[in-house]
Design a protein around this motif. Structure first.
Motif, PDB file in Angstrom:
ATOM      1  N   VAL A  87       0.413  -1.595 -13.191  1.00  0.00           N
ATOM      2  CA  VAL A  87       1.613  -0.949 -12.668  1.00  0.00           C
ATOM      3  C   VAL A  87       2.712  -2.000 -12.597  1.00  0.00           C
ATOM      4  O   VAL A  87       2.491  -3.116 -12.148  1.00  0.00           O
ATOM      5  N   ARG A  88       3.873  -1.624 -13.056  1.00  0.00           N
ATOM      6  CA  ARG A  88       5.054  -2.487 -12.951  1.00  0.00           C
ATOM      7  C   ARG A  88       6.001  -1.826 -11.954  1.00  0.00           C
ATOM      8  O   ARG A  88       5.820  -0.668 -11.578  1.00  0.00           O
ATOM      9  N   SER A  89       7.021  -2.499 -11.569  1.00  0.00           N
ATOM     10  CA  SER A  89       7.967  -1.927 -10.604  1.00  0.00           C
ATOM     11  C   SER A  89       8.697  -0.722 -11.179  1.00  0.00           C
ATOM     12  O   SER A  89       9.174   0.126 -10.434  1.00  0.00           O
ATOM     13  N   ASP A  90       8.746  -0.600 -12.506  1.00  0.00           N
ATOM     14  CA  ASP A  90       9.460   0.522 -13.118  1.00  0.00           C
ATOM     15  C   ASP A  90       8.532   1.609 -13.653  1.00  0.00           C
ATOM     16  O   ASP A  90       8.982   2.562 -14.274  1.00  0.00           O
ATOM     17  N   GLY A  91       7.232   1.497 -13.455  1.00  0.00           N
ATOM     18  CA  GLY A  91       6.327   2.549 -13.902  1.00  0.00           C
ATOM     19  C   GLY A  91       4.936   2.033 -14.208  1.00  0.00           C
ATOM     20  O   GLY A  91       4.646   0.854 -14.054  1.00  0.00           O
ATOM     21  N   ASN A 136       0.822  -1.214   0.000  1.00  0.00           N
ATOM     22  CA  ASN A 136       0.000   0.000   0.000  1.00  0.00           C
ATOM     23  C   ASN A 136       0.855   1.263   0.000  1.00  0.00           C
ATOM     24  O   ASN A 136       0.436   2.314   0.474  1.00  0.00           O
ATOM     25  N   ARG A 137       2.064   1.160  -0.526  1.00  0.00           N
ATOM     26  CA  ARG A 137       2.993   2.291  -0.566  1.00  0.00           C
ATOM     27  C   ARG A 137       3.307   2.671  -2.004  1.00  0.00           C
ATOM     28  O   ARG A 137       3.180   1.868  -2.916  1.00  0.00           O
ATOM     29  N   ALA A 138       3.782   3.894  -2.157  1.00  0.00           N
ATOM     30  CA  ALA A 138       4.243   4.359  -3.463  1.00  0.00           C
ATOM     31  C   ALA A 138       5.451   3.532  -3.886  1.00  0.00           C
ATOM     32  O   ALA A 138       6.124   2.914  -3.059  1.00  0.00           O
ATOM     33  N   GLY A 164      10.745   4.867  -5.595  1.00  0.00           N
ATOM     34  CA  GLY A 164      11.220   6.034  -4.850  1.00  0.00           C
ATOM     35  C   GLY A 164      10.181   7.137  -4.730  1.00  0.00           C
ATOM     36  O   GLY A 164      10.527   8.307  -4.637  1.00  0.00           O
ATOM     37  N   GLY A 165       8.912   6.772  -4.754  1.00  0.00           N
ATOM     38  CA  GLY A 165       7.838   7.758  -4.636  1.00  0.00           C
ATOM     39  C   GLY A 165       7.342   8.276  -5.973  1.00  0.00           C
ATOM     40  O   GLY A 165       6.393   9.050  -6.031  1.00  0.00           O
ATOM     41  N   ALA A 166       7.965   7.847  -7.077  1.00  0.00           N
ATOM     42  CA  ALA A 166       7.562   8.322  -8.407  1.00  0.00           C
ATOM     43  C   ALA A 166       6.239   7.723  -8.872  1.00  0.00           C
ATOM     44  O   ALA A 166       5.559   8.288  -9.716  1.00  0.00           O
ATOM     45  N   ILE A 167       5.865   6.561  -8.315  1.00  0.00           N
ATOM     46  CA  ILE A 167       4.602   5.921  -8.678  1.00  0.00           C
ATOM     47  C   ILE A 167       3.690   5.979  -7.462  1.00  0.00           C
ATOM     48  O   ILE A 167       4.018   5.455  -6.410  1.00  0.00           O
ATOM     49  N   ALA A 168       2.557   6.636  -7.611  1.00  0.00           N
ATOM     50  CA  ALA A 168       1.611   6.774  -6.498  1.00  0.00           C
ATOM     51  C   ALA A 168       1.200   5.398  -5.984  1.00  0.00           C
ATOM     52  O   ALA A 168       1.200   4.408  -6.723  1.00  0.00           O
ATOM     53  N   ALA A 169       0.841   5.336  -4.718  1.00  0.00           N
ATOM     54  CA  ALA A 169       0.441   4.065  -4.103  1.00  0.00           C
ATOM     55  C   ALA A 169      -0.896   3.566  -4.637  1.00  0.00           C
ATOM     56  O   ALA A 169      -1.142   2.365  -4.673  1.00  0.00           O
ATOM     57  N   VAL A 170      -1.755   4.484  -5.053  1.00  0.00           N
ATOM     58  CA  VAL A 170      -3.120   4.136  -5.435  1.00  0.00           C
ATOM     59  C   VAL A 170      -3.312   4.295  -6.940  1.00  0.00           C
ATOM     60  O   VAL A 170      -2.930   5.310  -7.521  1.00  0.00           O
TER      61      VAL A 170
END
Length: 157
Positions: free
Chosen positions: A136-140, A88-90, A93-99
């Motif tokens: 969503v993937r780990s890279d974007g 449930n986290r971004a 490094g915070g570039a992808i919103a959690a939701v």
């Protein structure tokens, strides 16, 4: 998890279901979900919502079929916001919103029979050209398809 799914449909023009009559089927369905991670080898996940578990998925539409076999469809879907990972986290490094934000999509389709064996097909996906994403993937994020069109032929032998 706990939830409920419900569906309703009604043929406005042909409530008796006669095979050779025109019909206008109105339908709606809903999936309502309440999900929570209650056990995990990773204790930090307990209490979080599972990934890709929206609280609401709603669909509604109309399907018209003429006595001559022409079919027209209009469907709308709505998916409520949801997390894309169990933490449930971004991400990134915070570039992808959690939701993953909620989104709604409308699609149109048509089928016109030319004879007993050949029909023309066509449609518009994401007819309102909604900008959204659901993957969503780990890279974007992976954006969903913009408005799209299709044409085709159906052959029956």
């Amino acid at each position: 998890h706990q939830g409920v799914e419900a569906s309703v449909e009604w043929d406005v023009l042909n409530p008796s279901g006669a095979a050779d009559a025109s019909s206008l089927l109105l339908f709606a369905n809903a999936a309502l979900l309440d999900a929570e991670i209650t056990r995990s080898e990773n204790a930090a996940l307990v209490g979080n919502e599972p990934a890709f578990a929206p609280e609401r998925i709603l669909r509604a539409g109309a399907l018209y079929r003429s006595a001559g076999g022409i079919k027209l469809g209009l469907t709308a879907s709505h998916v409520s916001e949801h997390f894309w990972q169990d933490s449930n986290r971004a991400g990134a490094g915070g570039a992808i919103a959690a939701v993953v934000p909620s989104y709604s999509v409308v699609d149109l389709s048509a089928e016109v029979p030319l004879n007993d064996s050949v029909s023309l097909l066509g449609g518009v996906g994401n007819a309102l050209d909604e900008d959204y994403y659901s993957r969503v993937r780990s890279d974007g994020i992976e954006p969903a398809q913009q408005r799209s069109y299709y044409l085709g032929v159906s052959l029956r032998f």
